[in-house]
Design a protein around this motif. Structure first.
Motif, PDB file in Angstrom:
ATOM      1  N   ASP A 144       4.125   0.077   2.147  1.00  0.00           N
ATOM      2  CA  ASP A 144       5.572  -0.139   2.098  1.00  0.00           C
ATOM      3  C   ASP A 144       6.239   1.103   1.529  1.00  0.00           C
ATOM      4  N   GLN A 145       7.492   1.325   1.943  1.00  0.00           N
ATOM      5  CA  GLN A 145       8.229   2.515   1.513  1.00  0.00           C
ATOM      6  C   GLN A 145       9.536   2.124   0.851  1.00  0.00           C
ATOM      7  N   MET A 146       9.870   2.829  -0.238  1.00  0.00           N
ATOM      8  CA  MET A 146      11.166   2.694  -0.890  1.00  0.00           C
ATOM      9  C   MET A 146      11.651   4.103  -1.209  1.00  0.00           C
ATOM     10  N   GLY A 147      12.581   4.610  -0.408  1.00  0.00           N
ATOM     11  CA  GLY A 147      13.005   5.984  -0.585  1.00  0.00           C
ATOM     12  C   GLY A 147      11.873   6.923  -0.250  1.00  0.00           C
ATOM     13  N   LEU A 148      11.530   7.798  -1.187  1.00  0.00           N
ATOM     14  CA  LEU A 148      10.418   8.735  -0.995  1.00  0.00           C
ATOM     15  C   LEU A 148       9.144   8.264  -1.686  1.00  0.00           C
ATOM     16  N   ALA A 149       9.140   7.001  -2.103  1.00  0.00           N
ATOM     17  CA  ALA A 149       7.961   6.425  -2.753  1.00  0.00           C
ATOM     18  C   ALA A 149       7.300   5.422  -1.813  1.00  0.00           C
ATOM     19  N   VAL A 150       5.968   5.307  -1.898  1.00  0.00           N
ATOM     20  CA  VAL A 150       5.234   4.337  -1.091  1.00  0.00           C
ATOM     21  C   VAL A 150       4.370   3.487  -2.018  1.00  0.00           C
ATOM     22  N   SER A 151       4.172   2.235  -1.614  1.00  0.00           N
ATOM     23  CA  SER A 151       3.300   1.329  -2.359  1.00  0.00           C
ATOM     24  C   SER A 151       2.203   0.840  -1.430  1.00  0.00           C
ATOM     25  N   LEU A 152       0.980   0.728  -1.967  1.00  0.00           N
ATOM     26  CA  LEU A 152      -0.186   0.300  -1.205  1.00  0.00           C
ATOM     27  C   LEU A 152      -0.645  -1.060  -1.723  1.00  0.00           C
ATOM     28  N   SER A 153      -1.101  -1.924  -0.826  1.00  0.00           N
ATOM     29  CA  SER A 153      -1.609  -3.228  -1.238  1.00  0.00           C
ATOM     30  C   SER A 153      -2.717  -3.657  -0.297  1.00  0.00           C
ATOM     31  N   GLY A 154      -3.588  -4.524  -0.800  1.00  0.00           N
ATOM     32  CA  GLY A 154      -4.723  -4.999  -0.017  1.00  0.00           C
ATOM     33  C   GLY A 154      -5.946  -5.169  -0.894  1.00  0.00           C
ATOM     34  N   THR A 155      -7.115  -5.229  -0.280  1.00  0.00           N
ATOM     35  CA  THR A 155      -8.372  -5.458  -0.989  1.00  0.00           C
ATOM     36  C   THR A 155      -9.422  -4.464  -0.513  1.00  0.00           C
ATOM     37  N   VAL A 156     -10.133  -3.861  -1.485  1.00  0.00           N
ATOM     38  CA  VAL A 156     -11.242  -2.953  -1.187  1.00  0.00           C
ATOM     39  C   VAL A 156     -12.434  -3.359  -2.048  1.00  0.00           C
ATOM     40  N   PRO A 157     -13.658  -2.986  -1.649  1.00  0.00           N
ATOM     41  CA  PRO A 157     -14.834  -3.450  -2.398  1.00  0.00           C
ATOM     42  C   PRO A 157     -15.150  -2.675  -3.658  1.00  0.00           C
ATOM     43  N   ASN A 158     -14.560  -1.493  -3.864  1.00  0.00           N
ATOM     44  CA  ASN A 158     -14.880  -0.740  -5.086  1.00  0.00           C
ATOM     45  C   ASN A 158     -13.719   0.172  -5.471  1.00  0.00           C
ATOM     46  N   ALA A 159     -13.778   0.644  -6.718  1.00  0.00           N
ATOM     47  CA  ALA A 159     -12.705   1.469  -7.275  1.00  0.00           C
ATOM     48  C   ALA A 159     -12.615   2.832  -6.583  1.00  0.00           C
ATOM     49  N   ALA A 160     -13.737   3.331  -6.079  1.00  0.00           N
ATOM     50  CA  ALA A 160     -13.716   4.639  -5.413  1.00  0.00           C
ATOM     51  C   ALA A 160     -12.847   4.607  -4.155  1.00  0.00           C
ATOM     52  N   LEU A 161     -12.889   3.505  -3.415  1.00  0.00           N
ATOM     53  CA  LEU A 161     -12.066   3.398  -2.211  1.00  0.00           C
ATOM     54  C   LEU A 161     -10.584   3.245  -2.562  1.00  0.00           C
ATOM     55  N   LYS A 162     -10.301   2.565  -3.651  1.00  0.00           N
ATOM     56  CA  LYS A 162      -8.908   2.458  -4.103  1.00  0.00           C
ATOM     57  C   LYS A 162      -8.364   3.840  -4.443  1.00  0.00           C
ATOM     58  N   GLN A 163      -9.148   4.636  -5.160  1.00  0.00           N
ATOM     59  CA  GLN A 163      -8.729   5.986  -5.517  1.00  0.00           C
ATOM     60  C   GLN A 163      -8.578   6.863  -4.270  1.00  0.00           C
TER      61      GLN A 163
END
Length: 316
Positions: free
Chosen positions: A144-163
């Motif tokens: 999702d986008q708000m101005g020049l900022a974006v937000s990410l959401s969902g599910t991943v199996p480990n912290a490395a993929l989130k990063q």
């Protein structure tokens, strides 16, 4: 200098926290940097309306009644003076709110011909980048986008993929802020996969191994005949996709024994010489059969002894 989009995002957060004065100041700064953006003016209107509603909900009648009661009890002219000052201050706040709304309207009317600034489609660019990533495309993260900022959401199996998702989003030109707090790390189920791998591998198929999942790792427990079998169990578990850690501390090597029935004339020393090639190792046999041997110097014919072999012999 923060971008107007970042100021807008921060102003919304301050508004939700009830810090209206800070939100108003941030939107005014954003409007000064990007005067053609109507979202900032709308935010200022909301602040003015919230202040006016707060003023209108104030229990005037109760406050004045209490002050009048204090006047009657104390009989002091000071109470009347304070009441007058209080009412004057409240009217001043109401006047300031109306003045603020007027200033907003005037600011919008001063530049009616200015074109609103175009915000780049950052969400689409980030979404395409994530969809083309070999590790992240299967998780279909929301952008999702708000101005020049974006937000990410969902599910991943480990912290490395989130990063990794956050890092890729920051690479998109024009993105000033990435919020990945909406991505939740949920490890995949590993227990059944590891059990199946151990059951189908020729090296471990006959072993009884318990498997317990802990986060992105597994803990193994059970008995194996030797060090090679223990290493094989650990290797098979580690090769299962998604397994990042294998704890095999509770996989133990079971003792190895053979048995011997005592004959007439046998001694512990002679039996040790038979199996180990050295009579001085008789204490190994004694310790393994302590509960059966009343006198180590005179063992009885017919007695069935356990003879430690291999690694268990060296441990003894």
């Amino acid at each position: 200098e923060p971008t107007p989009a970042a100021l807008d995002l921060l102003a919304r957060i301050r508004g939700q926290q009830g810090r209206l004065a800070e939100a108003e100041a941030l939107w005014i700064r954003a409007a000064q940097l990007d005067p053609g953006n109507t979202d900032y003016a709308a935010g200022l209107r909301r602040i003015a309306q919230m202040q006016q509603r707060s003023l209108s909900r104030f229990p005037w009648s109760r406050a004045i009644g209490l002050l009048l009661l204090a006047l009657l009890v104390a009989g002091s002219w000071l109470v009347v003076a304070k009441l007058s000052q209080f009412e004057g201050a409240m009217r001043g706040i109401a006047g300031q709110t109306e003045s603020l709304e007027c200033r907003i309207d005037q600011a919008l009317e001063t530049e009616p011909t200015q074109e609103p600034a175009l915000t780049p489609a950052l969400a689409d660019a980030v979404r395409q980048l994530l969809q083309h990533d070999q590790d992240l495309k299967v998780f279909a993260l929301t952008v999702d986008q708000m101005g020049l900022a974006v937000s990410l959401s969902g599910t991943v199996p480990n912290a490395a993929l989130k990063q990794r998702a956050e890092t890729l989003a920051k690479r998109v030109g024009g993105v000033s802020l990435v919020d990945s707090s909406g991505i939740f790390v949920t490890p995949p189920p590993l227990t059944s996969a590891v059990r199946e791998a151990i059951r189908t591998d020729a090296r471990t198929a006959e072993l009884d191994i318990q498997v317990e999942q802990i986060g992105n790792g597994v803990r193994l427990a059970g008995m194996v005949p030797n060090v090679e079998a223990r290493m094989a169990v650990e290797q098979v578990a580690r090769a299962v996709p998604g397994v990042e850690l294998v704890d095999a501390v509770d996989v133990r090597i079971e003792p190895q024994f053979t048995h011997y029935v005592v004959h007439t004339g046998d001694t512990l020393a002679s039996i040790a010489r038979r199996f180990y090639g050295d009579a001085v190792l008789w204490p190994i046999i004694y310790r393994a059969n302590r509960e059966k041997i009343a006198d180590w110097n005179a063992i009885q014919p017919g007695l069935r002894l356990r003879i430690p072999l291999g690694e268990d012999r060296s441990a003894q």
